[in-house]
Design an enzyme around this catalytic site. Structure first.
Site, mmCIF file in Angstrom:
data_model
loop_
_atom_site.group_PDB
_atom_site.id
_atom_site.type_symbol
_atom_site.label_atom_id
_atom_site.label_comp_id
_atom_site.label_asym_id
_atom_site.label_seq_id
_atom_site.Cartn_x
_atom_site.Cartn_y
_atom_site.Cartn_z
ATOM 1 N N GLU A 170 0.830 -1.217 0.000
ATOM 2 C CA GLU A 170 0.000 0.000 0.000
ATOM 3 C C GLU A 170 0.858 1.257 0.000
ATOM 4 O OE1 GLU A 170 -1.466 1.952 3.326
ATOM 5 O OE2 GLU A 170 -1.178 0.276 4.698
ATOM 6 N N LYS A 222 -3.879 -1.541 15.336
ATOM 7 C CA LYS A 222 -3.337 -0.650 16.350
ATOM 8 C C LYS A 222 -4.385 -0.400 17.426
ATOM 9 C CE LYS A 222 -0.145 2.163 14.551
ATOM 10 N NZ LYS A 222 0.255 3.236 13.668
HETATM 11 N N1 PSU Z 1 -3.345 1.736 10.743
HETATM 12 C C1 PSU Z 1 -2.020 1.833 10.950
HETATM 13 N N2 PSU Z 1 -1.252 2.435 10.018
HETATM 14 C C2 PSU Z 1 -1.782 2.940 8.853
HETATM 15 C C3 PSU Z 1 -3.191 2.810 8.653
HETATM 16 C C4 PSU Z 1 -3.925 2.206 9.600
HETATM 17 O O1 PSU Z 1 -1.544 1.385 11.991
HETATM 18 O O2 PSU Z 1 -1.041 3.485 8.031
HETATM 19 C C5 PSU Z 1 -3.772 3.323 7.359
HETATM 20 C C6 PSU Z 1 -3.960 2.155 6.373
HETATM 21 O O3 PSU Z 1 -3.730 2.624 5.053
HETATM 22 C C7 PSU Z 1 -5.433 1.816 6.555
HETATM 23 C C8 PSU Z 1 -6.029 3.190 6.779
HETATM 24 O O4 PSU Z 1 -6.014 1.179 5.457
HETATM 25 O O5 PSU Z 1 -5.078 3.847 7.618
HETATM 26 C C9 PSU Z 1 -7.387 3.125 7.427
HETATM 27 O O6 PSU Z 1 -7.985 4.384 7.414
HETATM 28 P P1 PSU Z 1 -9.531 4.535 7.823
HETATM 29 O O7 PSU Z 1 -9.583 4.224 9.287
HETATM 30 O O8 PSU Z 1 -9.856 5.968 7.517
HETATM 31 O O9 PSU Z 1 -10.307 3.573 6.991
#
Ligand code: PSU
Ligand code: MN
Length: 301
Positions: free
Chosen positions: A23, A157
Site C-alpha cells: 500500500e 493498532k
Molecule cells: N493503521 C495503521 N497504520 C496505517 C493505517 C492504519 O496502523 O497506516 C492506514 C492504512 O492505510 C489503513 C487506513 O487502510 O489507515 C485506514 O484508514 P480509515 O480508518 O480511515 O479507513
C-alpha cells in the site's frame, strides 16, 4: 484515467509467479520523510529477496497504478498534497488527475483487479473506539469481506477497539489467522488481550487455507496477523497513555471521518518520538517477508 500494471508485475502474474502488493498510505501519510521512502524501497527489496515481485499501488496523476517506478515512489514520499484514498475516493482522484495514496481497502481493490492475491501492510483499519456513537468503522473491514486478497499485517493498532474489530470480522465471515501466535497482535505489541481466531504455523498451511477459502467462493479476503518480533515490540501498557491523549484531542478538535486515522497515527508517532517509528519500520519489513513467502507457497499450489 488508466489502469496500468507495471510490465514486470504483469509478466509475473501471466506466468503464475508470486507477486506481493504494497500500500501507499503508509508512505504518504503513515511515516515522515525520509524514513517513508527508505522503507518503501526496502520493502520492495525484501519481497524480491524472498522470491516474489513487489507491486506498490497508488494513483499517479489520476491513473490507477499497480507497480510504481522509482520516480513515482519519490513523488508519493515527498509531495505535500497527496490524497488519502479509500475505495470510494478512487474515482475522484482519477477525475481530478490527482496523486493519491491508497489505504488497505483501496490497495486490495486495485490488487484484485490486477489478479494479485497477497498484500503486505503495517496495520489494518477497524472499528474505532467509541464507534457505538460515531459509527466510525474502516472500509478496510467491508473490503476484506468483499475482495479476494490475503492481507498480511501486524494486527490492528490499539487506537482501535480491537474486540469489536474482531467481532465485525467474524460477522463479515473474514478469516483471521495469526502466524505462530495464540494471541491476536496489536501492531506495536505482540498481544492485544484477545485470542487469535485461528493459529497457523507455516506458510504452506496458510497457502492451503487461502486455496480452500477461495474454493468456496471467489469473493472475500483473509486477514493474516504477523506479530512484531519480541526485540522490536513496545508493550501495550507503555503506549496506552499516548493513545488516550490522542483520542481526547481528536474528540475536542472534532476530528471525524477519514481524517481520524491519520490524526491519531500522527499524534501517537509524535508522542512516542522515534520509538514507534522504529517499531513500525521493523514490523512492516517482517510482514513483507512473510507475505512474499506466502505468495511463493501459493503460486506453487
Ligand atoms: N493503521 C495503521 N497504520 C496505517 C493505517 C492504519 O496502523 O497506516 C492506514 C492504512 O492505510 C489503513 C487506513 O487502510 O489507515 C485506514 O484508514 P480509515 O480508518 O480511515 O479507513
Ligand atoms: Mn473511518
Amino acid at each position: 484515467m488508466a489502469f496500468e500494471v507495471a510490465p514486470e508485475v504483469q509478466a509475473a502474474l501471466s506466468e503464475n509467479r508470486p507477486v506481493v502488493a504494497l500500500e501507499s498510505t503508509i508512505i504518504a501519510h503513515g511515516m515522515p520523510h525520509p524514513q517513508n521512502l527508505e522503507t518503501a524501497q526496502a520493502l520492495e527489496q525484501i519481497i524480491r529477496d524472498h522470491g516474489a515481485v513487489p507491486a506498490t499501488i497508488a494513483v499517479i496523476g489520476g491513473d490507477y497504478k499497480v507497480g510504481l517506478s522509482a520516480a513515482e515512489l519519490f513523488v508519493l514520499a515527498t509531495e505535500q498534497d497527496v490524497m488519502k484514498l479509500s475505495v470510494r475516493d478512487l474515482p475522484l482522484a482519477a477525475t481530478q488527475r490527482r496523486h493519491g495514496a491508497t489505504t488497505v481497502a483501496a490497495t486490495m481493490r486495485l490488487a484484485a483487479r490486477a489478479g494479485i492475491r497477497v498484500f503486505a501492510t503495517g496495520g489494518i483499519g477497524g472499528v474505532h473506539r467509541g464507534a457505538e456513537t460515531t459509527f466510525d468503522i474502516s472500509a478496510d473491514l467491508t473490503e476484506l469481506a468483499e475482495t479476494p486478497v490475503a492481507v498480511v499485517s501486524a494486527g490492528a493498532k490499539s487506537i482501535l477497539d480491537i474486540g469489536r474489530t474482531l467481532e465485525m470480522l467474524e460477522t463479515l465471515s473474514v478469516p483471521v489467522i495469526a502466524y505462530r501466535s495464540d494471541a491476536f497482535p496489536a501492531f506495536y505489541s505482540r498481544e492485544s488481550g484477545f485470542a487469535a481466531p485461528v493459529r497457523l504455523d507455516t506458510q504452506l498451511e496458510i497457502a492451503h487455507f487461502l486455496k480452500a477459502r477461495w474454493e468456496l467462493s471467489p469473493r472475500g479476503g483473509v486477514s493474516i496477523a504477523n506479530p512484531i518480533h519480541p526485540a522490536d515490540e513496545i508493550p501495550a501498557a507503555q503506549i496506552e497513555a499516548q493513545i488516550k491523549a490522542a483520542l481526547d484531542e481528536a474528540r475536542k478538535k472534532g476530528i471525524a471521518g477519514k481524517e481520524t486515522t491519520p490524526f491519531l497515527l500522527k499524534r501517537v508517532n509524535e508522542a512516542t518520538a522515534g520509538a514507534s517509528l522504529k517499531a513500525n519500520i521493523a514490523l512492516v519489513k517482517n510482514n513483507a517477508r512473510l507475505a512474499a513467502e506466502i505468495a511463493v507457497a501459493l503460486s506453487a499450489q
